[in-house]
Scaffold this active site. Structure first.
Site, PDB file in Angstrom:
ATOM      1  N   SER A   1     -31.855  38.355 -19.952  1.00 45.59           N
ATOM      2  CA  SER A   1     -32.671  37.876 -21.002  1.00 45.59           C
ATOM      3  C   SER A   1     -34.084  38.270 -21.105  1.00 45.59           C
ATOM      4  O   SER A   1     -34.718  38.036 -22.188  1.00 45.59           O
ATOM      5  CB  SER A   1     -32.783  36.366 -20.758  1.00 45.59           C
ATOM      6  OG  SER A   1     -33.541  36.076 -19.649  1.00 45.59           O
TER       7      SER A   1
ATOM      8  N   SER B   1     -31.782  38.944 -15.280  1.00 45.04           N
ATOM      9  CA  SER B   1     -32.609  38.906 -16.540  1.00 45.04           C
ATOM     10  C   SER B   1     -33.653  39.887 -16.318  1.00 45.04           C
ATOM     11  O   SER B   1     -34.252  40.184 -17.464  1.00 45.04           O
ATOM     12  CB  SER B   1     -33.110  37.563 -16.866  1.00 45.04           C
ATOM     13  OG  SER B   1     -31.839  36.766 -17.226  1.00 45.04           O
TER      14      SER B   1
ATOM     15  N   LYS C   1     -42.732  37.045 -21.859  1.00 47.36           N
ATOM     16  CA  LYS C   1     -41.310  36.503 -22.535  1.00 47.36           C
ATOM     17  C   LYS C   1     -41.552  35.201 -23.127  1.00 47.36           C
ATOM     18  O   LYS C   1     -42.334  34.257 -23.038  1.00 47.36           O
ATOM     19  CB  LYS C   1     -40.474  36.397 -21.136  1.00 47.36           C
ATOM     20  CG  LYS C   1     -39.130  36.198 -21.218  1.00 47.36           C
ATOM     21  CD  LYS C   1     -38.315  35.952 -20.145  1.00 47.36           C
ATOM     22  CE  LYS C   1     -36.703  35.863 -20.421  1.00 47.36           C
ATOM     23  NZ  LYS C   1     -35.911  35.915 -19.015  1.00 47.36           N
TER      24      LYS C   1
END
Length: 471
Positions: free
Chosen positions: A157, A181, A81
């Site tokens: 996310s 997320s 990420k």
């Protein structure tokens, strides 16, 4: 065989490398070719680390040729990420301001995956600063596309990593979760995802400087893996467990606990809080419940989870109070419209006073106690990840009604992050061409029980990916 390498599960990829059935270089090249083919259509991988990945793969092959024992993830490509540090690579958070913020060292979970033999091949896109909303769109890299339907969000996310895993660009993804997320993009993209207990995996989120974040950020944010199968998720879990001097929060609890006596009880709540659930999601919960019954679990519906609305209110008040002092500076980094998601929340939820915050911290502990008592009676909880199928991109930032709808949809994710318990998202099938899934929530530090139940569901319902992007 090379063309099929990216399709293989992570466990099989590593086994093939260890047995010299395929070289680590060939495995990495297969994934790099898949990225070149697919990423232009989905925009999930923001930065390719092709040169360093090939060098790492070549070192793996040399070690194998020398007779050295290779790790459980030997040669397995993974994405990281955009908010997690990778040595020598910018940690951009998706904003132009940080495009040159190069990390001096790997974050602990990245280091652990590397030590097990896994190889980072790229970065996964995120919403700008992880604050612009649930949809994965960053100011620096643009929108990530759901491979099942371009008109639906991949979630966030950790949306870029979920899409990369779902489409075969990486065997594993490393995301983070503070309220869904990892789990939401897992459901929306048809893969599996793990949010561990608070303190289960070591982490270090000091990317922007030497100072640690406040207590809410310390307690809520957990790194977690994404994979196409529960078996691969378990493999990543076993690698990521442990302590690290960089994270005094990490607890030295064994990865596997004692077996529970008798049939494991599973509480089922299809509509947490009674706020409404889409028929497709209710059906997914029912299908998963039947799979668990078939596997021998003691599955029983219960009225609701403990103190859901109270947990949601306390979560919002505590996090926004901690965030308020930095909001004027952060707002300018989010780009046009990127501030709407947080701004709408702050308009509705003013920061707490010092006295109110002290009361809220006590409420937090009290809610955690209520959940511990609930999970003492029911070691596992089966419920939705998100109470709707994948929604349109940017719904949460469109207006207040859209934001409320998304907040309601992710309510069980928010509450379980707030109380710090583990959860595994697992697919159950498709409805109208879109993936459906559920989450299995467990007692603190009993990720093993969650993974066992998720495996039982997967064994009976199968996996959904890798998938080619649909137009």
């Amino acid at each position: 065989m090379k063309d099929a390498l990216w399709r293989m599960p992570a466990a099989e990829q590593a086994e093939a490398v260890r047995r010299a059935e395929v070289s680590a270089v060939e495995l990495v090249d297969s994934h790099l070719e898949r990225i070149a083919e697919v990423n232009p259509r989905v925009n999930a991988v923001t930065r390719l680390m092709a040169e360093s990945a090939r060098e790492a793969a070549a070192r793996t092959d040399r070690r194998r040729a020398a007779g050295e024992e290779l790790g459980p993830l030997a040669g397995v490509p993974f994405t990281v990420k955009e908010s997690t540090a990778v040595e020598g690579v910018p940690t951009t958070f998706g904003t132009p301001r940080f495009r040159n913020l190069v990390a001096p060292a790997d974050a602990p979970p990245v280091a652990r995956l590397r030590a097990a033999g896994a190889i980072p091949v790229g970065r996964g896109n995120i919403p700008t600063l992880i604050l612009a909303g649930m949809h994965t769109r960053s100011e620096l890299f643009g929108d990530t596309v759901n491979p099942w339907d371009g008109g639906r969000t991949p979630g966030g996310s950790s949306g870029g990593d979920a899409v990369a895993v779902a489409t075969g660009m990486a065997a594993l993804g490393l995301g983070s979760d503070s309220g869904g997320s990892v789990r939401i993009p897992a459901q929306f993209c048809g893969v599996a995802g793990l949010k561990p207990s608070t303190g289960r995996f070591p982490a270090d989120h000091r990317v922007l400087g030497p100072d640690d974040p406040g207590p809410a950020s310390q307690a809520l944010v957990t790194d977690g893996p994404l994979a196409r199968s529960v078996r691969d998720l378990r493999l990543a879990y076993e690698v990521l467990v442990g302590t690290d001097p960089r994270d005094p929060r990490a607890v030295p609890v064994p990865a596997y606990g004692e077996p529970l006596p008798g049939r494991v009880k599973v509480a089922v709540v299809a509509d947490p809080g009674g706020h409404g659930v889409h028929p497709a999601v209710r059906g997914a919960v029912a299908t998963a419940a039947d799979a668990l019954r078939d596997a021998g679990y003691d599955v029983r519906e219960v009225r609701d989870v403990p103190r859901l609305d109270e947990a949601l209110e306390a979560y919002g008040r505590i996090t926004l109070t901690e965030f308020a002092p930095t909001w004027p500076a952060v707002r300018g980094l989010l780009g046009e419209g990127g501030d709407r998601y947080i701004a709408m929340a702050m308009e509705r939820t003013p920061p707490a006073s010092a006295a109110e915050l002290m009361t809220l911290m006590g409420t937090w502990l009290n809610i955690r106690r209520s959940w511990a008592e609930f999970l003492d009676a029911h070691p596992l909880l089966l419920g939705p990840v998100f109470t709707e199928p994948p929604v349109e991109p940017g719904l949460e930032s469109r207006d207040r009604a859209g934001r409320d709808r998304v907040a309601t949809g992710m309510c069980l994710c928010t509450a379980t992050s707030f109380v710090g318990v583990p959860a595994v998202a697992v697919p159950t099938g498709t409805v109208d061409g879109l993936p459906c899934g559920v989450q299995i929530v467990g007692r603190a530090f009993r990720e093993d029980l969650c993974l066992d139940a998720a495996q039982a569901i997967e064994d009976r319902l199968g996996t959904l990916t890798p998938v080619d992007p649909r137009t």
